[in-house]
Write a protein that holds these residues in place. Sequence first.
Motif: not given
Lengths: 271, 277
Positions: B214, B217, B226
């Motif tokens: 995450v 991201f 990611g």
Amino acid sequence: MADSRDIAISAQDINKIFNPGSDEEVVALQDINLEIEAGEFISLIGPSGCGKSTLMRLIGDLLQPSSGELLVNGKSPRQSRLDRDYGMVFQAATLYEWRSVTKNVQLPLEVMGYAGDERQQRAQAMLDMVELGAFAKHFPWQLSGGMQQRVSIARALAFDPSVLLMDEPFGALDEFTRERMNLQLLKIWNQTGKTIIFVTHSISEAVFLSNRIVVMSPRPGRITEIVDNTLPYPRDFNTRSDPAYIQLVARVRDLLRDAIGSGAANDGEAE
Amino acid sequence: MAQAGASAAASPRGRLGYYFPTLAIAVGVILAWEILVLAFDIQQFLLPKPSAIFSEFMHQVSLWLAPGERSILFESSGATFWEAFGGFIIGCGGGVLVALITSRWTIVSEATMPFAIAANSVPIIAFAPIMNNWFGITNPASKMAIVAIIVFFPTMINTVRGLTLVDASQLELMRSYAAAPRDILLKLRIPNALPYMFSAFRVASALSLIGAVVAEFFGGPRATLGVYITQEASAFDFAKAWTAIMMASIIGISFYLVVLYVERRLMPWHASLRDSG
Ligand SMILES: Nc1ncnc2c1ncn2[C@@H]1O[C@H](COP(=O)(O)OP(=O)(O)OP(=O)(O)O)[C@@H](O)[C@H]1O
Ligand SMILES: [Mg+2]
């Protein structure tokens, strides 16, 4: 054996009050006076909640009395504890579940800095004595409750303390194992001359083992009578059919009935 | 019986029998997925078939094995794994260390616990952009930092609990031996804390991979899972995106299993208790 007039434990006017001044105030012990000679085998007997464990813990310096004076081997209980005079067997086995049986017995030896091979030898000797020599490598969860308790006895004896404080050590054993353990304990006592304070709910066990029996009554916890037991040692299976033994058992039973009666009269609750 | 249970699980046949329902469910779900995609003619950008994901995976494997070729997927997996693993080690190590230090003084650990519990409820991942500023967006340290902070608090909280929630009579036993504080720590408190610590490590192993992916991201080097997932998804190459998700799952599950294995090796007493219970 120590000089028979040495005083191992002397308690004068001991009181122990839990949570004093609050709603939950409990007078666990009141006016306890007791002198125990070095090398004596003393049994404490009395109904549940009369303060037997509390008295043991006071002697062992795990609790402090609210008032009164307590001396162990002529020293404060604290000093005796620091001198490692106490072998304690608690009501529950309190083994460390991450240690094997032999490692549990070696625990006090590790803490007290014994060398590795002596630790092992002593642990094995103690385990043999409680008839668990073959279980050295087992873990506590693999043993029955009675076996666990015997491990805790081996652990208490491993470092050869001068005072043994045993809180219902054989409570979880069957009658036959219990009688064998009684004989073993008498043998150890005879060989080492330790002072033993032994809590039990079994009248016959108390009479069989000890030279004095302290009968206690609850709420507040008091000593109602100290019974001398002059049955000669060594005692064995025949002792149990000795008329003097049978008489003593009956006497303690009567005293205990009175003790429970007085406790029940106070709050209507007894064993 | 504990022994009977343990030996049944240890024999290969017992083990197979034990895991069979789980395997059957896994196979069933994958089959159903494949059939549903075919039956309802679902567009591949909505949900690719498992067989498409698998063939993309095999393609990446062949790229990875072929000399002179590179598989971005496998490079990404490696990079993300190291971020997660580094953060796990730093965060868990730090959590245990701080717990050991604070538990030395009961007042300190009691005073810090409320803060640790509060911090544990903060969505740490929200700090990812800030870490990117601090360490640099392509620096793995920015992801490791996020992972480390995420796993630090549960580890610390659990370790403090394990060190302090010691059975009173086990402590009295040590007291009756006039044991030094060092012995009480090494022979009682730490062994007592091990199960607590490992339950934190198991949670942390899963959290660390989630944290790393995450955090990526929010930006990172091309070769991280990611970033790979976001880029392939926005390029509508869903088979690739799903393959990366699968890799992340495989790494996460393996990580968890390794922690579980170490736990069982280190604490045979505890594993057996659990088996028999
Ligand atoms: N830590 C404590 N706090 C408050 N009250 C206590 C505490 N320990 C013991 N008591 C109280 O003191 C009394 C004596 O307890 P103790 O454990 O000494 O009894 P006992 O004679 O050993 O009983 P048993 O035969 O059931 O073991 C009980 O009424 C108990 O509730
Ligand atoms: Mg008791």
